[in-house]
Scaffold this motif. Structure first.
Motif, PDB file in Angstrom:
ATOM      1  N   TRP A   1      -3.362   8.098  29.209  1.00  0.00           N
ATOM      2  CA  TRP A   1      -2.075   7.528  28.816  1.00  0.00           C
ATOM      3  C   TRP A   1      -0.926   8.469  29.183  1.00  0.00           C
ATOM      4  CZ3 TRP A   1       2.106   8.874  25.874  1.00  0.00           C
ATOM      5  CH2 TRP A   1       3.019   7.857  25.585  1.00  0.00           C
ATOM      6  N   PHE A   2      -1.118   9.755  28.952  1.00  0.00           N
ATOM      7  CA  PHE A   2      -0.040  10.703  29.230  1.00  0.00           C
ATOM      8  C   PHE A   2       0.303  10.725  30.714  1.00  0.00           C
ATOM      9  CE2 PHE A   2      -1.850  12.119  25.235  1.00  0.00           C
ATOM     10  CZ  PHE A   2      -0.711  12.298  24.463  1.00  0.00           C
ATOM     11  N   PHE A   3      -0.687  10.603  31.563  1.00  0.00           N
ATOM     12  CA  PHE A   3      -0.429  10.642  33.000  1.00  0.00           C
ATOM     13  C   PHE A   3       0.202   9.348  33.501  1.00  0.00           C
ATOM     14  CE2 PHE A   3      -3.100  14.184  32.257  1.00  0.00           C
ATOM     15  CZ  PHE A   3      -2.647  15.133  33.161  1.00  0.00           C
ATOM     16  N   ASP A   4      -0.118   8.244  32.854  1.00  0.00           N
ATOM     17  CA  ASP A   4       0.588   7.004  33.175  1.00  0.00           C
ATOM     18  C   ASP A   4       2.077   7.155  32.910  1.00  0.00           C
ATOM     19  OD1 ASP A   4      -1.796   5.795  33.881  1.00  0.00           O
ATOM     20  OD2 ASP A   4      -2.067   4.799  31.946  1.00  0.00           O
ATOM     21  N   ARG A   5       2.395   7.802  31.791  1.00  0.00           N
ATOM     22  CA  ARG A   5       3.804   7.983  31.447  1.00  0.00           C
ATOM     23  C   ARG A   5       4.478   9.037  32.339  1.00  0.00           C
ATOM     24  NH1 ARG A   5       5.904   4.301  30.751  1.00  0.00           N
ATOM     25  NH2 ARG A   5       7.731   5.405  29.951  1.00  0.00           N
ATOM     26  N   LEU A   6       3.764  10.086  32.695  1.00  0.00           N
ATOM     27  CA  LEU A   6       4.322  11.088  33.605  1.00  0.00           C
ATOM     28  C   LEU A   6       4.626  10.452  34.961  1.00  0.00           C
ATOM     29  CD1 LEU A   6       1.992  14.116  32.760  1.00  0.00           C
ATOM     30  CD2 LEU A   6       4.382  13.844  32.072  1.00  0.00           C
ATOM     31  N   ASN A   7       3.736   9.578  35.418  1.00  0.00           N
ATOM     32  CA  ASN A   7       3.987   8.853  36.668  1.00  0.00           C
ATOM     33  C   ASN A   7       5.227   7.971  36.542  1.00  0.00           C
ATOM     34  OD1 ASN A   7       1.818   9.950  37.989  1.00  0.00           O
ATOM     35  ND2 ASN A   7       0.511   8.146  37.802  1.00  0.00           N
ATOM     36  N   ALA A   8       5.305   7.252  35.426  1.00  0.00           N
ATOM     37  CA  ALA A   8       6.434   6.338  35.219  1.00  0.00           C
ATOM     38  C   ALA A   8       7.765   7.084  35.161  1.00  0.00           C
ATOM     39  CB  ALA A   8       6.228   5.535  33.935  1.00  0.00           C
ATOM     40  N   ARG A   9       7.719   8.335  34.704  1.00  0.00           N
ATOM     41  CA  ARG A   9       8.938   9.138  34.587  1.00  0.00           C
ATOM     42  C   ARG A   9       9.191  10.000  35.827  1.00  0.00           C
ATOM     43  NH1 ARG A   9      10.397  10.072  29.227  1.00  0.00           N
ATOM     44  NH2 ARG A   9      12.290  10.974  30.118  1.00  0.00           N
ATOM     45  N   ASP A  10       8.379   9.806  36.860  1.00  0.00           N
ATOM     46  CA  ASP A  10       8.581  10.462  38.159  1.00  0.00           C
ATOM     47  C   ASP A  10       8.538  11.993  38.052  1.00  0.00           C
ATOM     48  OD1 ASP A  10       8.940  10.274  40.919  1.00  0.00           O
ATOM     49  OD2 ASP A  10      11.113  10.484  40.781  1.00  0.00           O
ATOM     50  N   VAL A  11       7.545  12.488  37.348  1.00  0.00           N
ATOM     51  CA  VAL A  11       7.400  13.926  37.137  1.00  0.00           C
ATOM     52  C   VAL A  11       6.816  14.592  38.382  1.00  0.00           C
ATOM     53  CG1 VAL A  11       6.009  15.632  35.871  1.00  0.00           C
ATOM     54  CG2 VAL A  11       7.297  13.881  34.634  1.00  0.00           C
ATOM     55  N   ASP A  12       7.375  15.750  38.737  1.00  0.00           N
ATOM     56  CA  ASP A  12       6.895  16.544  39.868  1.00  0.00           C
ATOM     57  C   ASP A  12       5.929  17.652  39.439  1.00  0.00           C
ATOM     58  OD1 ASP A  12       8.728  15.297  41.807  1.00  0.00           O
ATOM     59  OD2 ASP A  12      10.294  16.390  40.713  1.00  0.00           O
ATOM     60  N   VAL A  13       6.197  18.245  38.291  1.00  0.00           N
ATOM     61  CA  VAL A  13       5.416  19.395  37.820  1.00  0.00           C
ATOM     62  C   VAL A  13       5.046  19.187  36.360  1.00  0.00           C
ATOM     63  CG1 VAL A  13       5.351  21.906  37.522  1.00  0.00           C
ATOM     64  CG2 VAL A  13       6.732  20.913  39.358  1.00  0.00           C
ATOM     65  N   LEU A  14       3.756  19.279  36.052  1.00  0.00           N
ATOM     66  CA  LEU A  14       3.300  19.277  34.668  1.00  0.00           C
ATOM     67  C   LEU A  14       3.143  20.705  34.200  1.00  0.00           C
ATOM     68  CD1 LEU A  14       2.167  17.980  32.081  1.00  0.00           C
ATOM     69  CD2 LEU A  14      -0.084  18.002  33.183  1.00  0.00           C
ATOM     70  N   LEU A  15       3.795  21.038  33.090  1.00  0.00           N
ATOM     71  CA  LEU A  15       3.657  22.352  32.456  1.00  0.00           C
ATOM     72  C   LEU A  15       2.637  22.221  31.333  1.00  0.00           C
ATOM     73  CD1 LEU A  15       7.456  23.214  32.261  1.00  0.00           C
ATOM     74  CD2 LEU A  15       5.829  23.955  34.014  1.00  0.00           C
ATOM     75  N   LEU A  16       1.559  22.993  31.420  1.00  0.00           N
ATOM     76  CA  LEU A  16       0.429  22.809  30.516  1.00  0.00           C
ATOM     77  C   LEU A  16       0.021  24.123  29.859  1.00  0.00           C
ATOM     78  CD1 LEU A  16      -1.621  20.432  29.739  1.00  0.00           C
ATOM     79  CD2 LEU A  16      -3.201  21.637  31.269  1.00  0.00           C
TER      80      LEU A  16
END
Length: 265
Positions: free
Chosen positions: A154-169
């Motif tokens: 679910w989180f990655f679906d939302r990151l895609n929808a928000r056009d994220v370039d870099v995930l900080l983890l």
């Protein structure tokens, strides 16, 4: 393009000198953002269970002041996990600190296993999902989630929808999980064609006869799913460069998002 720093440390005491040293080094290498691992500004979760809440509150408030001061001193954006205490209960959060502002993300899914039950200890509410923390800095789009949340689509679906370039983890991975984490991180980065900057803590915790060894392995993974930079198992700082063009090119090459959008996703 932007330079980012990942800081791999054990829990820090009240003296800010070590943090100041690493922030200074990151600044000298032109880093615009620095990411800390889990349980660096606070004791590890199993230790928190045994600590008075007032002591946790004092520790958190002190370290929040410190990173605010360092953000201003070095003109750097800071992303750091922080246990926050409200009404005598603890919440697991991640703060984004700039020289002028502070924003908080409350981790939404917590570990709930018998030997490691953060969900039972922390007061984070179980409710309908909210978007991960997303922000733009120096023309690059960043997303932030808690380490355990990496496992949930679910989180990655939302990151895609928000056009994220870099995930900080930020993470606190331990035991024999090093190779599994590497494979998950590489797969997530490739399938979503994003960078993942992972900061894992180091240090040890002794629970009866079991030693919890936090092994570091902080890394930058490219949108092609390849490990580009890697720290080993000692306290250290990594400064890396990410390029939004690499994200665009990977997405265009593989076309995963395009296939979803063509079908109404």
């Amino acid at each position: 393009m932007i330079n980012l720093a990942a800081l791999q440390m054990p829990t820090q005491g009240m003296n800010p000198n070590a943090l100041d040293h690493y922030f200074k080094t990151a600044k000298e290498k032109d880093a615009k953002l620095i990411l800390l691992g889990e349980y660096v500004l606070n004791h590890f979760f199993k230790e928190l269970e045994k600590m008075p809440v007032n002591m946790i509150k004092d520790q958190s408030e002190h370290h929040l002041r410190v990173i605010k001061e360092l953000s201003k001193k070095y003109d750097m954006l800071v992303v750091a996990p922080l246990v926050q205490v409200k009404n005598k209960v603890c919440y697991k959060t991640i703060v984004k600190v700039t020289p002028k502002t502070t924003h908080t993300y409350y981790q939404q899914i917590l570990i709930d296993y018998g030997h490691w039950d953060e969900a039972k200890y922390f007061a984070n509410e179980v409710k309908e999902f909210e978007d991960p923390m997303v922000f733009t800095h120096e023309g690059v789009r960043f997303g932030v989630i808690g380490g355990f949340e990496l496992h949930f689509n679910w989180f990655f679906d939302r990151l895609n929808a928000r056009d994220v370039d870099v995930l900080l983890l930020p993470t606190a991975a331990t035991f024999e999980s090093l190779q599994r984490w590497r494979e998950i991180l590489k797969t997530r980065a490739f399938l979503h064609n994003i960078y993942i900057l992972r900061a894992n803590r180091v240090g040890e915790y002794l629970d009866k006869d079991i030693k919890w060894k936090f092994y570091g392995d902080s890394m930058l993974i490219t949108p092609m799913g390849e490990i580009e930079n890697l720290l080993e198992d000692k306290e250290s700082l990594m400064v890396v460069t990410v390029d939004r063009k690499e994200v665009r090119e990977a997405k265009k090459l593989w076309g995963f998002e395009k296939q979803i959008k063509r079908r109404g996703g």
